[in-house]
Design an enzyme around this catalytic site. Structure first.
Site, PDB file in Angstrom:
ATOM      1  N   LEU A 202     -38.365   7.849 -82.621  1.00 24.10           N
ATOM      2  CA  LEU A 202     -39.526   8.568 -83.147  1.00 24.10           C
ATOM      3  C   LEU A 202     -39.094   9.980 -83.523  1.00 24.10           C
ATOM      4  O   LEU A 202     -38.652  10.731 -82.645  1.00 24.10           O
ATOM      5  CB  LEU A 202     -40.567   8.637 -82.015  1.00 24.10           C
ATOM      6  CG  LEU A 202     -42.041   8.768 -82.346  1.00 24.10           C
ATOM      7  CD1 LEU A 202     -42.530   7.584 -83.161  1.00 24.10           C
ATOM      8  CD2 LEU A 202     -42.849   8.892 -81.054  1.00 24.10           C
ATOM      9  N   HIS A 203     -39.153  10.327 -84.794  1.00 28.43           N
ATOM     10  CA  HIS A 203     -38.769  11.695 -85.143  1.00 28.43           C
ATOM     11  C   HIS A 203     -39.469  12.244 -86.379  1.00 28.43           C
ATOM     12  O   HIS A 203     -39.266  13.399 -86.734  1.00 28.43           O
ATOM     13  CB  HIS A 203     -37.256  11.775 -85.357  1.00 28.43           C
ATOM     14  CG  HIS A 203     -36.828  11.147 -86.657  1.00 28.43           C
ATOM     15  ND1 HIS A 203     -36.767   9.791 -86.828  1.00 28.43           N
ATOM     16  CD2 HIS A 203     -36.467  11.695 -87.839  1.00 28.43           C
ATOM     17  CE1 HIS A 203     -36.372   9.521 -88.065  1.00 28.43           C
ATOM     18  NE2 HIS A 203     -36.188  10.659 -88.706  1.00 28.43           N
ATOM     19  N   ARG A 204     -40.291  11.421 -87.068  1.00 24.55           N
ATOM     20  CA  ARG A 204     -40.954  11.933 -88.287  1.00 24.55           C
ATOM     21  C   ARG A 204     -41.868  13.096 -87.933  1.00 24.55           C
ATOM     22  O   ARG A 204     -42.673  12.980 -86.998  1.00 24.55           O
ATOM     23  CB  ARG A 204     -41.839  10.860 -88.925  1.00 24.55           C
ATOM     24  CG  ARG A 204     -41.100   9.691 -89.449  1.00 24.55           C
ATOM     25  CD  ARG A 204     -40.643   9.846 -90.874  1.00 24.55           C
ATOM     26  NE  ARG A 204     -39.581   8.896 -91.064  1.00 24.55           N
ATOM     27  CZ  ARG A 204     -38.399   9.144 -91.637  1.00 24.55           C
ATOM     28  NH1 ARG A 204     -38.139  10.336 -92.130  1.00 24.55           N
ATOM     29  NH2 ARG A 204     -37.498   8.214 -91.743  1.00 24.55           N
ATOM     30  N   ARG A 237     -35.533  17.051 -82.437  1.00 23.95           N
ATOM     31  CA  ARG A 237     -36.852  17.529 -82.890  1.00 23.95           C
ATOM     32  C   ARG A 237     -37.957  17.034 -81.933  1.00 23.95           C
ATOM     33  O   ARG A 237     -38.830  17.794 -81.515  1.00 23.95           O
ATOM     34  CB  ARG A 237     -37.130  17.007 -84.308  1.00 23.95           C
ATOM     35  CG  ARG A 237     -38.564  17.203 -84.781  1.00 23.95           C
ATOM     36  CD  ARG A 237     -38.834  16.369 -86.035  1.00 23.95           C
ATOM     37  NE  ARG A 237     -38.281  16.954 -87.247  1.00 23.95           N
ATOM     38  CZ  ARG A 237     -38.861  17.939 -87.951  1.00 23.95           C
ATOM     39  NH1 ARG A 237     -39.994  18.442 -87.556  1.00 23.95           N
ATOM     40  NH2 ARG A 237     -38.296  18.392 -89.048  1.00 23.95           N
ATOM     41  N   ASP A 280     -39.990   4.926 -86.324  1.00 16.07           N
ATOM     42  CA  ASP A 280     -40.455   5.496 -87.594  1.00 16.07           C
ATOM     43  C   ASP A 280     -39.260   5.815 -88.492  1.00 16.07           C
ATOM     44  O   ASP A 280     -39.355   6.551 -89.453  1.00 16.07           O
ATOM     45  CB  ASP A 280     -41.352   6.721 -87.367  1.00 16.07           C
ATOM     46  CG  ASP A 280     -40.646   7.860 -86.633  1.00 16.07           C
ATOM     47  OD1 ASP A 280     -39.429   7.774 -86.373  1.00 16.07           O
ATOM     48  OD2 ASP A 280     -41.338   8.850 -86.324  1.00 16.07           O
TER      49      ASP A 280
END
Ligand code: UD1
Length: 359
Positions: A202-204, A237, A280
């Site tokens: 998950l990083h968007r 992030r 994602d």
């Protein structure tokens, strides 16, 4: 000149570099790293795993806002292109390094080939979609991974003779390294050897930058983790946002196992044994399709529709109920009959090199 900037670029550049080295009469490849990703775990680990040499040139640009990062890459890269005068620059994917380097070359009259051209999510709030559209508009050779890419480009008025369907070069790396990845002890290390587990990435920005969205995705994940452990290698992030929003304790109390980002081979070993992948990421939608592993994509759209049409991918968005329902459905049903998309055959780099010679 092969351009690599961020983590998802490295496994696309590696097979092209290797193919060029096999054809020394025809190619003299040089690797330029922009430094968009710079942590050892996000960059050097991948060069090592993929058997790539140190970049010939490292621009060392690092993190910044979109405008600053893109501008800095352009300023540094322009000097390199003027000094080296490459015949071709090859950019891959859709990150800020891709558009920055393509733009520099197009203004200097150096031919640009875009690998992974033509993908469209039709979501212009996504920075990558802007990078894709602009890079394709100024590239001289558009190398598409799937035929939907050819259609998208033609609809945008790109001359058909610039477009070449070559297949998915990332799958060259996947198929090439799958065997070697078996040596990784990662499943033991995270305690999932021999048991059912899920893998999450998950990083968007759209998923992790707002507390409400990240927190409600986590609600669904914590519920799914009651059925099977979820291993979660965390992007820097996302790690920063989890800390900022005070969500670390909730994760620690659940069956989600948060770990540091993994190298290419360890990560391949991990997801290739998963019962379910939640992500994602763009690339993971493709890798799970090739390996036949159920994949739930935590986004409203995808630029890779072929992974839904032929592969294992299901778009589930970010609504917790929808994520949970889809996950339980995937866990309770037999694997779907899926197909590997055309030309995702491990031989795309050869076709890319042929197209460069012909171009
Ligand atoms: C970038 C790409 C995205 C890709 C992702 C894969 C763009 C617009 N986005 O997003 O398409 O899916 O890479 O990872 O190009 N950071 C570190 N160490 C690093 C790199 C980044 O700590 O080595 C942190 C920094 O705080 C940085 C943040 O991550 O500000 C975001 O990095 P950035 O390269 O701007 O975007 P990604 O989210 O990684």
């Amino acid at each position: 000149m092969l351009i690599a900037g961020a983590r998802p670029n490295f496994m696309k550049v590696a097979p092209i570099y290797a193919e060029m080295k096999r054809r020394p009469e025809e190619f003299a490849p040089m690797i330029v790293h922009t430094g968009q990703h710079y942590d050892a775990a996000m960059s050097k680990a991948f060069f090592d795993d993929l058997g790539m040499p140190h970049p010939d040139i490292d621009l060392g640009v690092g993190s910044a806002s979109h405008a600053t990062q893109t501008a800095k890459i352009m300023m540094e890269f322009e000097k390199v292109v003027v000094a080296q005068k490459p015949d071709w620059s090859v950019v891959v994917g859709d990150v800020n390094s891709t558009i920055a380097c393509a733009l520099v070359c197009s203004k200097l009259g150096v031919r640009v080939a875009h690998v992974e051209a033509g993908l469209r999510s039709r979501d212009r709030t996504m920075p990558e979609e802007i990078n894709r559209i602009l890079t394709d508009a100024i590239s001289d050779l558009l190398l598409t991974p799937s035929q939907d890419g050819d259609e998208n480009l033609k609809q945008e008025g790109i001359a058909p003779d610039k477009i070449k369907f070559v297949g998915n070069v990332m799958i060259d790396s996947l198929l090439g390294f799958l065997k070697l990845a078996e040596r990784s002890a990662v499943r033991d290390d995270v305690g999932v050897e021999g048991i059912d587990y899920a893998v999450l990435t998950l990083h968007r920005p759209s998923n992790v930058d707002e507390r409400g969205t990240l927190s409600s995705i986590l609600d669904a994940l914590i519920a799914i983790a009651e059925k099977l452990p979820i291993v979660f290698p965390v992007h820097p992030r996302t790690r920063a946002k989890i800390d900022e929003f005070g969500l670390a304790d909730r994760i620690a109390a659940s069956n989600i196992r948060l770990i540091e980002p993994l190298g290419y081979l360890d990560f391949m070993r991990l997801y290739s044994g998963a019962r379910l992948v939640l992500t994602d990421s763009g690339g993971l939608q493709e890798e799970t399709t090739v390996l036949g592993i159920p994949c739930l994509t935590l986004r409203q759209n995808t630029e890779r529709p072929i992974t839904i049409e032929l592969g294992t991918n299901v778009l589930v968005g970010t609504d917790p109920e929808r994520i949970k329902t889809a996950a339980f459905e995937a866990l309770n049903s037999a694997r779907k009959d899926t197909r590997i998309p055309p030309l995702w055959d491990g031989k795309a780099a050869g076709r890319i090199c042929d197209a460069l010679l012909a171009g």
